[in-house]
Write a protein that holds these residues in place. Structure first.
Motif, PDB file in Angstrom:
ATOM      1  N   THR A   1      47.916 159.487  -3.299  1.00 41.13           N
ATOM      2  CA  THR A   1      46.488 159.597  -3.582  1.00 41.13           C
ATOM      3  C   THR A   1      45.844 160.700  -2.758  1.00 41.13           C
ATOM      4  OG1 THR A   1      46.318 157.254  -4.164  1.00 41.13           O
ATOM      5  CG2 THR A   1      44.292 158.362  -3.482  1.00 41.13           C
ATOM      6  N   PHE A   2      46.134 160.742  -1.471  1.00 41.09           N
ATOM      7  CA  PHE A   2      45.532 161.769  -0.614  1.00 41.09           C
ATOM      8  C   PHE A   2      46.086 163.156  -0.923  1.00 41.09           C
ATOM      9  CE2 PHE A   2      44.485 158.317   2.630  1.00 41.09           C
ATOM     10  CZ  PHE A   2      43.149 158.300   2.269  1.00 41.09           C
ATOM     11  N   ALA A   3      47.367 163.229  -1.275  1.00 43.06           N
ATOM     12  CA  ALA A   3      47.933 164.530  -1.638  1.00 43.06           C
ATOM     13  C   ALA A   3      47.208 165.110  -2.857  1.00 43.06           C
ATOM     14  CB  ALA A   3      49.427 164.397  -1.922  1.00 43.06           C
ATOM     15  N   ALA A   4      46.891 164.248  -3.826  1.00 41.86           N
ATOM     16  CA  ALA A   4      46.156 164.698  -5.011  1.00 41.86           C
ATOM     17  C   ALA A   4      44.691 164.960  -4.692  1.00 41.86           C
ATOM     18  CB  ALA A   4      46.273 163.655  -6.124  1.00 41.86           C
ATOM     19  N   LEU A   5      44.116 164.136  -3.809  1.00 39.21           N
ATOM     20  CA  LEU A   5      42.701 164.300  -3.469  1.00 39.21           C
ATOM     21  C   LEU A   5      42.448 165.616  -2.744  1.00 39.21           C
ATOM     22  CD1 LEU A   5      40.051 162.705  -3.715  1.00 39.21           C
ATOM     23  CD2 LEU A   5      40.522 161.755  -1.438  1.00 39.21           C
ATOM     24  N   ALA A   6      43.466 166.104  -2.016  1.00 41.97           N
ATOM     25  CA  ALA A   6      43.304 167.361  -1.276  1.00 41.97           C
ATOM     26  C   ALA A   6      42.959 168.518  -2.198  1.00 41.97           C
ATOM     27  CB  ALA A   6      44.588 167.676  -0.507  1.00 41.97           C
ATOM     28  N   SER A   7      43.470 168.494  -3.425  1.00 44.16           N
ATOM     29  CA  SER A   7      43.177 169.588  -4.356  1.00 44.16           C
ATOM     30  C   SER A   7      41.754 169.499  -4.902  1.00 44.16           C
ATOM     31  CB  SER A   7      44.174 169.561  -5.524  1.00 44.16           C
ATOM     32  OG  SER A   7      43.988 168.407  -6.320  1.00 44.16           O
ATOM     33  N   ARG A   8      41.133 168.319  -4.791  1.00 46.49           N
ATOM     34  CA  ARG A   8      39.756 168.141  -5.285  1.00 46.49           C
ATOM     35  C   ARG A   8      38.704 168.412  -4.214  1.00 46.49           C
ATOM     36  NH1 ARG A   8      43.823 166.523  -8.766  1.00 46.49           N
ATOM     37  NH2 ARG A   8      42.949 166.023 -10.823  1.00 46.49           N
ATOM     38  N   ILE A   9      39.008 168.090  -2.948  1.00 46.61           N
ATOM     39  CA  ILE A   9      37.996 168.248  -1.902  1.00 46.61           C
ATOM     40  C   ILE A   9      38.390 169.290  -0.858  1.00 46.61           C
ATOM     41  CG2 ILE A   9      37.256 165.857  -2.207  1.00 46.61           C
ATOM     42  CD1 ILE A   9      38.652 165.186   0.415  1.00 46.61           C
ATOM     43  N   GLY A  10      39.654 169.742  -0.873  1.00 44.63           N
ATOM     44  CA  GLY A  10      40.111 170.752   0.079  1.00 44.63           C
ATOM     45  C   GLY A  10      40.863 170.139   1.251  1.00 44.63           C
ATOM     46  N   PHE A  11      41.712 170.943   1.866  1.00 46.70           N
ATOM     47  CA  PHE A  11      42.502 170.477   3.006  1.00 46.70           C
ATOM     48  C   PHE A  11      41.613 170.071   4.180  1.00 46.70           C
ATOM     49  CE2 PHE A  11      46.453 173.237   1.849  1.00 46.70           C
ATOM     50  CZ  PHE A  11      46.693 172.400   0.775  1.00 46.70           C
ATOM     51  N   ARG A  12      40.636 170.914   4.474  1.00 42.81           N
ATOM     52  CA  ARG A  12      39.821 170.721   5.681  1.00 42.81           C
ATOM     53  C   ARG A  12      39.064 169.387   5.687  1.00 42.81           C
ATOM     54  NH1 ARG A  12      37.058 173.532   9.743  1.00 42.81           N
ATOM     55  NH2 ARG A  12      34.887 172.894  10.010  1.00 42.81           N
ATOM     56  N   PRO A  13      38.271 169.066   4.654  1.00 43.45           N
ATOM     57  CA  PRO A  13      37.547 167.782   4.680  1.00 43.45           C
ATOM     58  C   PRO A  13      38.477 166.572   4.744  1.00 43.45           C
ATOM     59  CG  PRO A  13      36.646 169.223   2.997  1.00 43.45           C
ATOM     60  CD  PRO A  13      37.913 169.853   3.453  1.00 43.45           C
ATOM     61  N   LEU A  14      39.593 166.640   4.015  1.00 43.23           N
ATOM     62  CA  LEU A  14      40.502 165.497   4.010  1.00 43.23           C
ATOM     63  C   LEU A  14      41.155 165.308   5.370  1.00 43.23           C
ATOM     64  CD1 LEU A  14      41.858 163.251   2.399  1.00 43.23           C
ATOM     65  CD2 LEU A  14      43.646 164.869   1.763  1.00 43.23           C
ATOM     66  N   PHE A  15      41.630 166.393   5.972  1.00 43.88           N
ATOM     67  CA  PHE A  15      42.292 166.291   7.269  1.00 43.88           C
ATOM     68  C   PHE A  15      41.309 165.811   8.339  1.00 43.88           C
ATOM     69  CE2 PHE A  15      43.704 167.929  11.353  1.00 43.88           C
ATOM     70  CZ  PHE A  15      45.035 167.559  11.362  1.00 43.88           C
ATOM     71  N   LEU A  16      40.119 166.391   8.377  1.00 42.91           N
ATOM     72  CA  LEU A  16      39.133 166.000   9.380  1.00 42.91           C
ATOM     73  C   LEU A  16      38.724 164.542   9.219  1.00 42.91           C
ATOM     74  CD1 LEU A  16      36.829 169.167   9.447  1.00 42.91           C
ATOM     75  CD2 LEU A  16      38.535 168.493  11.148  1.00 42.91           C
ATOM     76  N   SER A  17      38.506 164.111   7.969  1.00 39.68           N
ATOM     77  CA  SER A  17      38.122 162.717   7.729  1.00 39.68           C
ATOM     78  C   SER A  17      39.239 161.767   8.141  1.00 39.68           C
ATOM     79  CB  SER A  17      37.785 162.512   6.245  1.00 39.68           C
ATOM     80  OG  SER A  17      36.721 163.335   5.847  1.00 39.68           O
TER      81      SER A  17
END
Length: 437
Positions: free
Chosen positions: A74-90
């Motif tokens: 889920t997170f691997a797919a979500l990274a393409s929708r919101i970007g690496f930076r927001p996902l990693f920081l969150s």
């Protein structure tokens, strides 16, 4: 330093920027790996302190691991929708805050819930970690940086029981979680400036049914593997079968599936992914089976068993960075094959241990296994990531993490099944003196 050097035509970030990315990412990865390992040694004392049974206490570990495994895709797919930076920081912020909350948990049920939250944050970090490295570093350095990443993970796995035991004896189980707060805050401060946004964001709907099916599939598979010897728990396998069928159907029919089928178009990527899972199955089977051998047959204690296993991660630490550099210059598939061959030779040598082996003999055979696995891992990871486009690196990173996690769980379950079957057939064991008892 080669990692800082820029060359004409290099893709990725400038040298100093990518080193900052490496510092933030590897600090976070070490924390997540350490936290998944260190808890095992503390479970008995945590059960006593919180006044719960071992069946409840095991969920201090399982709640975290299941959350990580179920959310990787889920997170691997979500990274393409919101970007690496927001996902990693969150994810890093959630992991750090949940760690602090775990240290303050008032009871067992609150701790389990907080461990699930901590696992969700950890899943966001590790699901896109390799993808961030792939995006930040040029291809000529990819094997080297993946080798360094493997070194740190192996070192964390090796020292986690030692550090955990020392903290447990000195200050109590709460400090196993409080230990994450300071490095987590430091990694977050670096990541705020260093982590790139990643490839262009995909402006398309997120596949919620696919995400649910993937979570159910992975979770049910892990639970089915864990309970394979317990009667009446077959519904986990049924749930996994149904979720798997639904997930495959979704991949083929959905307009924007959770994982794009294009990433599996490369036979080299698919073969490397399957090989990774098989290698982790083999390593996990051996890692779980050896304590039975060392304690039930050779008569060693738990702490002595931990020391006997130490040469394995040490072997990975010694060889992984070199294997990564070799993979940047030679065929990663060839180096991985050599590594698997050495791993297999080491495992065969462990299977052929004499009735009363010397400590140095056991250590040498474990070291050989670690060298083989270290020679395999980073070149194989490089093969996976380099055979997908940069915009699909987030998906490839998620697949890599899923193969590793599921391989470890399946290997552990198979080892337990085989060990129980052998113990039922041959109930005798050797005492330390060599007498049969």
């Amino acid at each position: 330093m080669e990692l800082l050097t820029d060359r004409p035509g290099d893709e990725g970030l400038p040298g100093r920027e990518r080193v900052a990315v490496m510092a933030a990412l590897m600090t976070a990865t070490v924390m997540v790996v350490f936290d998944g390992t260190v808890i095992n040694i503390a479970l008995p004392k945590m059960a006593d302190a919180l006044q719960v049974s071992p069946d409840v206490a095991i969920w201090f570990a399982n709640g975290y691991l299941l959350a990580v495994a179920m959310l990787l895709a889920t997170f691997a797919a979500l990274a393409s929708r919101i970007g690496f930076r927001p996902l990693f920081l969150s994810g890093l912020a959630l992991f750090t805050l949940a760690s602090a909350a775990c240290a303050l948990a008032p009871d067992a049920h609150a701790l389990i819930a907080l461990r699930v939250l901590q696992g969700a944050g950890g899943a966001a970090v590790v699901s896109i970690g390799p993808a961030i490295l792939r995006f930040a570093f040029p291809s000529r350095l990819l094997g080297r940086i993946l080798g360094l990443n493997a070194l740190l993970i192996a070192a964390s796995t090796a020292i986690a029981p030692i550090v955990g035991g020392a903290l447990l004896d000195a200050w109590g189980w709460q400090w196993l979680f409080a230990l994450n707060v300071v490095p987590g805050a430091m990694a977050l401060a670096i990541a705020l400036k260093a982590i790139p946004a990643g490839p262009a964001i995909v402006r398309k709907p997120f596949d919620i049914p696919g995400a649910v099916l993937s979570a159910v599939l992975v979770g049910a598979l892990i639970m089915a593997a864990d309970r394979v010897m317990k009667p009446g728990d077959g519904w986990y396998a049924l749930a996994a079968l149904l979720a798997g069928a639904g997930f495959v159907w979704r991949l083929r029919r959905a307009e924007q599936p959770l994982l794009p089928p294009a990433i599996f178009a490369s036979p080299r990527f698919s073969f490397a992914a399957l090989t990774s899972m098989a290698a982790f199955v083999g390593q996990s089977m051996t890692f779980v089976a050896l304590p039975f051998l060392f304690q039930n047959v050779y008569g060693y204690g738990a702490s002595e068993t931990a020391l006997l296993l130490m040469p394995w991660p040490v072997g990975i630490v010694l060889i992984a960075p070199h294997a990564g550099r070799w993979a940047d210059r030679m065929s990663p598939a060839m180096i991985s094959t050599v590594g698997l061959s050495v791993l297999l030779a080491g495992q065969i040598s462990l299977a052929c241990l004499p009735a009363q082996p010397q400590v140095w003999d056991i250590a040498a055979r474990c070291l050989l296994c670690g060298i083989g696995f270290g020679c395999f891992q980073s070149p194989n990871n490089r093969e996976m990531l380099s055979n997908v486009s940069r915009e699909h690196s987030g998906y490839a990173s998620g697949v890599l993490a899923i193969m590793r996690t599921f391989g470890q769980c399946l290997g552990a379950a198979l080892a337990i099944v085989l060990s129980l079957g052998r113990m039922r057939g041959t109930p005798r064991r050797l005492a330390p003196s060599g007498e049969t008892v």
